[in-house]
Design a protein around this motif. Structure first.
Motif, PDB file in Angstrom:
ATOM      1  N   UNK A  30       0.842  -1.192   0.000  1.00 35.28           N
ATOM      2  CA  UNK A  30       0.000   0.000   0.000  1.00 35.28           C
ATOM      3  C   UNK A  30       0.878   1.244   0.000  1.00 35.28           C
ATOM      4  N   UNK A  31       0.338   2.357  -0.502  1.00 33.28           N
ATOM      5  CA  UNK A  31       1.097   3.609  -0.546  1.00 33.28           C
ATOM      6  C   UNK A  31       1.380   4.149   0.850  1.00 33.28           C
ATOM      7  N   UNK A  32       0.461   3.878   1.777  1.00 34.61           N
ATOM      8  CA  UNK A  32       0.587   4.348   3.149  1.00 34.61           C
ATOM      9  C   UNK A  32       0.851   3.155   4.079  1.00 34.61           C
ATOM     10  N   UNK A  33       1.345   3.436   5.265  1.00 34.12           N
ATOM     11  CA  UNK A  33       1.538   2.394   6.273  1.00 34.12           C
ATOM     12  C   UNK A  33       0.369   2.477   7.248  1.00 34.12           C
ATOM     13  N   UNK A  34      -0.581   1.559   7.106  1.00 43.89           N
ATOM     14  CA  UNK A  34      -1.804   1.610   7.896  1.00 43.89           C
ATOM     15  C   UNK A  34      -1.874   0.432   8.853  1.00 43.89           C
ATOM     16  N   UNK A  35      -2.017   0.740  10.143  1.00 45.29           N
ATOM     17  CA  UNK A  35      -2.262  -0.275  11.162  1.00 45.29           C
ATOM     18  C   UNK A  35      -3.755  -0.279  11.464  1.00 45.29           C
ATOM     19  N   UNK A  36      -4.319  -1.461  11.621  1.00 45.61           N
ATOM     20  CA  UNK A  36      -5.756  -1.592  11.875  1.00 45.61           C
ATOM     21  C   UNK A  36      -5.979  -2.127  13.282  1.00 45.61           C
ATOM     22  N   UNK A  37      -6.788  -1.418  14.045  1.00 46.25           N
ATOM     23  CA  UNK A  37      -7.008  -1.716  15.461  1.00 46.25           C
ATOM     24  C   UNK A  37      -8.435  -2.208  15.655  1.00 46.25           C
ATOM     25  N   UNK A  38      -8.562  -3.315  16.380  1.00 45.03           N
ATOM     26  CA  UNK A  38      -9.887  -3.900  16.607  1.00 45.03           C
ATOM     27  C   UNK A  38     -10.057  -4.253  18.081  1.00 45.03           C
ATOM     28  N   UNK A  39     -11.210  -3.909  18.629  1.00 42.69           N
ATOM     29  CA  UNK A  39     -11.637  -4.406  19.932  1.00 42.69           C
ATOM     30  C   UNK A  39     -12.994  -5.073  19.716  1.00 42.69           C
ATOM     31  N   UNK A  40     -13.588  -5.584  20.783  1.00 43.00           N
ATOM     32  CA  UNK A  40     -14.904  -6.196  20.647  1.00 43.00           C
ATOM     33  C   UNK A  40     -15.995  -5.151  20.398  1.00 43.00           C
ATOM     34  N   UNK A  41     -15.682  -3.864  20.699  1.00 39.90           N
ATOM     35  CA  UNK A  41     -16.684  -2.818  20.562  1.00 39.90           C
ATOM     36  C   UNK A  41     -16.516  -1.978  19.288  1.00 39.90           C
ATOM     37  N   UNK A  42     -15.283  -1.787  18.815  1.00 35.99           N
ATOM     38  CA  UNK A  42     -15.078  -0.864  17.702  1.00 35.99           C
ATOM     39  C   UNK A  42     -13.762  -1.162  16.994  1.00 35.99           C
ATOM     40  N   UNK A  43     -13.536  -0.438  15.915  1.00 42.92           N
ATOM     41  CA  UNK A  43     -12.281  -0.552  15.171  1.00 42.92           C
ATOM     42  C   UNK A  43     -11.893   0.813  14.623  1.00 42.92           C
ATOM     43  N   UNK A  44     -10.601   1.008  14.373  1.00 52.25           N
ATOM     44  CA  UNK A  44     -10.140   2.228  13.730  1.00 52.25           C
ATOM     45  C   UNK A  44      -8.797   1.970  13.060  1.00 52.25           C
ATOM     46  N   UNK A  45      -8.381   2.864  12.215  1.00 51.92           N
ATOM     47  CA  UNK A  45      -7.102   2.730  11.520  1.00 51.92           C
ATOM     48  C   UNK A  45      -6.182   3.899  11.882  1.00 51.92           C
ATOM     49  N   UNK A  46      -4.893   3.616  11.838  1.00 53.35           N
ATOM     50  CA  UNK A  46      -3.871   4.643  12.076  1.00 53.35           C
ATOM     51  C   UNK A  46      -2.907   4.589  10.894  1.00 53.35           C
ATOM     52  N   UNK A  47      -2.755   5.714  10.212  1.00 50.32           N
ATOM     53  CA  UNK A  47      -1.969   5.733   8.980  1.00 50.32           C
ATOM     54  C   UNK A  47      -0.874   6.787   9.043  1.00 50.32           C
ATOM     55  N   UNK A  48       0.308   6.395   8.580  1.00 49.59           N
ATOM     56  CA  UNK A  48       1.424   7.323   8.417  1.00 49.59           C
ATOM     57  C   UNK A  48       1.979   7.140   7.004  1.00 49.59           C
ATOM     58  N   UNK A  49       2.711   8.127   6.495  1.00 52.35           N
ATOM     59  CA  UNK A  49       3.332   7.954   5.171  1.00 52.35           C
ATOM     60  C   UNK A  49       4.295   6.761   5.194  1.00 52.35           C
ATOM     61  N   UNK A  50       4.308   5.981   4.120  1.00 52.35           N
ATOM     62  CA  UNK A  50       5.231   4.848   4.034  1.00 52.35           C
ATOM     63  C   UNK A  50       6.644   5.360   3.772  1.00 52.35           C
ATOM     64  N   UNK A  51       7.599   4.830   4.507  1.00 52.67           N
ATOM     65  CA  UNK A  51       8.997   5.230   4.369  1.00 52.67           C
ATOM     66  C   UNK A  51       9.750   4.139   3.611  1.00 52.67           C
TER      67      UNK A  51
END
Length: 271
Positions: free
Chosen positions: A177-198
């Motif tokens: 992927x063009x970006x470095x994205x980490x995906x976070x999951x709990x039993x209640x919700x999810x979200x992503x954290x993205x930084x430029x790929x180095x």
């Protein structure tokens, strides 16, 4: 604030116990350690592994917990099923947040976890885990799911949560992927954290460093979401300002986060 790392030693200083201690120090947390294995390695690869006996791992761990008020702890390279069972047995008795970085394969391809140990990790340790931080290959091994896109990541995360983990962070560094994205999951919700790929080959110890930063932030009392986001800042700055040490996969720059005052571009979606 005191944090504990249970992991292997990296003679090259870029990963393992050494990376964890450096990260704890940079984030203002006192680090304690339990060494599970010694490695003869450098930036070119792992050239030898010497396992610490499970009974001595148990002795180290019990002595640290008997004397220190540990606010958060993490595991890295655990190597064998016997060591995992010893660690899980003691951790189960504690009410201390646990970050599990399921270290399985070194940057150069060397196996850092015996095959029989994967089952022990899933059955014994993950049910007591606060946050698990696998990369894509590790998530594939844990779940048996081939991961090629974000839908596969979601399926894998759901399966890991079903193993008893409270939160899973699946790191996206191995995806094309063009970006470095980490995906976070709990039993209640999810979200992503993205930084430029180095674009760099100096990524030795990234997983250890990220999980150590996460552990340190939890030890300092930061909420879960903020702990993960700040750990992402720490590792992005460490990767984006390489030290150019060694002739292979060089270490990340543990000095960068403090020097840059944690300032970098991070995009968070889904909160």
């Amino acid at each position: 604030m005191i944090a504990l790392t249970i992991a292997g030693s990296d003679s090259g200083g870029g990963a393992g116990i050494q990376a964890d201690i450096k990260t704890f120090q940079e984030l203002g947390v006192f680090g304690t350690t339990v060494v599970t294995a010694l490695t003869a390695q450098n930036t070119l690869g792992v050239h030898g592994i010497f396992e610490v006996t499970p009974s001595f791992v148990q002795q180290q761990l019990q002595n640290v917990l008997d004397d220190f008020s540990v606010q958060a702890m993490k595991t890295g390279m655990l190597f064998s099923a016997e060591i995992i069972e010893v660690v899980a047995g003691i951790v189960h008795q504690q009410k201390i947040p646990l970050v599990v970085d399921p270290v399985m394969i070194a940057k150069g391809g060397a196996s850092l976890l015996q095959d029989a140990a994967v089952t022990a990790l899933i059955e014994k340790l993950l049910p007591n885990t606060t946050i698990c931080t696998p990369n894509i290959p590790e998530a594939e091994i844990l779940t048996g799911i081939r991961i090629k896109d974000s839908k596969d990541i979601e399926r894998a995360a759901e399966r890991i949560l079903q193993m008893g983990v409270q939160c899973v962070v699946i790191k996206g560094g191995h995806l094309d992927e063009d970006q470095a994205t980490d995906r976070v999951y709990t039993h209640q919700k999810s979200f992503t954290i993205t930084t430029p790929r180095v674009q760099t080959k100096d990524t030795h110890g990234t997983g250890c460093t990220f999980s150590a930063a996460l552990t340190a932030n939890i030890a300092k009392g930061l909420p879960l979401q903020e702990s993960i986001i700040e750990a992402k800042r720490f590792i992005h700055l460490a990767i984006s300002t390489p030290l150019h040490i060694g002739n292979g996969h060089g270490p990340t720059n543990h000095f960068a986060y403090k020097r840059e005052q944690g300032v970098c571009e991070v995009e968070v979606n889904g909160l």
